[in-house]
Design a protein around this motif. Structure first.
Motif, short mmCIF file in Angstrom:
data_model
loop_
_atom_site.label_atom_id
_atom_site.label_comp_id
_atom_site.label_asym_id
_atom_site.label_seq_id
_atom_site.Cartn_x
_atom_site.Cartn_y
_atom_site.Cartn_z
N GLU A 1 51.36 43.98 47.74
CA GLU A 1 51.50 45.22 47.06
C GLU A 1 52.84 45.65 46.53
N THR B 1 53.06 43.98 43.34
CA THR B 1 52.17 44.68 42.49
C THR B 1 52.77 46.05 41.58
N TRP C 1 47.55 46.83 37.73
CA TRP C 1 46.70 47.16 38.45
C TRP C 1 45.69 46.42 39.32
N THR C 2 45.25 46.65 40.65
CA THR C 2 44.66 45.93 41.30
C THR C 2 43.14 46.75 41.56
N LYS C 3 42.12 45.86 42.19
CA LYS C 3 41.08 46.64 42.22
C LYS C 3 41.01 47.97 43.17
N HIS C 4 42.02 47.76 44.27
CA HIS C 4 42.34 49.01 45.27
C HIS C 4 42.79 50.23 44.36
N ASP C 5 43.80 49.76 43.59
CA ASP C 5 44.37 50.88 42.72
C ASP C 5 43.27 51.38 41.61
N ILE C 6 42.58 50.86 41.20
CA ILE C 6 41.50 51.46 40.30
C ILE C 6 40.49 52.11 40.96
N LEU C 7 40.02 51.71 42.16
CA LEU C 7 39.46 52.45 43.09
C LEU C 7 39.69 53.92 43.48
N HIS C 8 41.01 53.68 44.07
CA HIS C 8 41.84 54.88 44.30
C HIS C 8 41.56 55.92 43.29
#
Length: 105
Positions: free
Chosen positions: A3, A6, A12-19
């Motif tokens: 992280e 990152t 951008w990670t999947k977690h960032d986009i989802l957030h």
């Protein structure tokens, strides 16, 4: 560790986009109670401008003191979270006002 790298790379990670997506949907959901489409768009704009304004204010006040340099990704995530918080607070304020009017009337 991943992280931290990152944020340094700004990818951008999947977690960032989802957030961000969840925060935007929450903002949209609580803003949709405003009424017409124009009012909803106005409330969305106000929420996101307020979110970005507060984030930049906090960064400006604390950057030198805590010696950090937030990335664009962090700023966007923080602003989306604050926009959702603003939308929820406005919704709760409207519910409270409606409740008070019902008690008086």
């Amino acid at each position: 560790m991943s992280e931290k790298t990152t944020f340094q790379k700004g990818q951008w990670t999947k977690h960032d986009i989802l957030h961000v997506v969840v925060m935007v949907l929450a903002t949209l959901f609580f803003s949709s109670k405003a009424g017409t489409t124009a009012e909803i768009m106005r409330q969305l704009l106000v929420s996101f401008l307020y979110g970005f304004g507060i984030v930049y204010l906090f960064i400006g006040l604390t950057k030198k003191m805590f010696k950090y340099n937030p990335t664009r990704l962090q700023i966007i995530k923080w602003a989306a979270s604050l926009a959702a918080l603003v939308a929820v607070s406005q919704f709760l304020q409207e519910v409270y006002q409606t409740y008070l009017e019902a008690l008086k009337g």
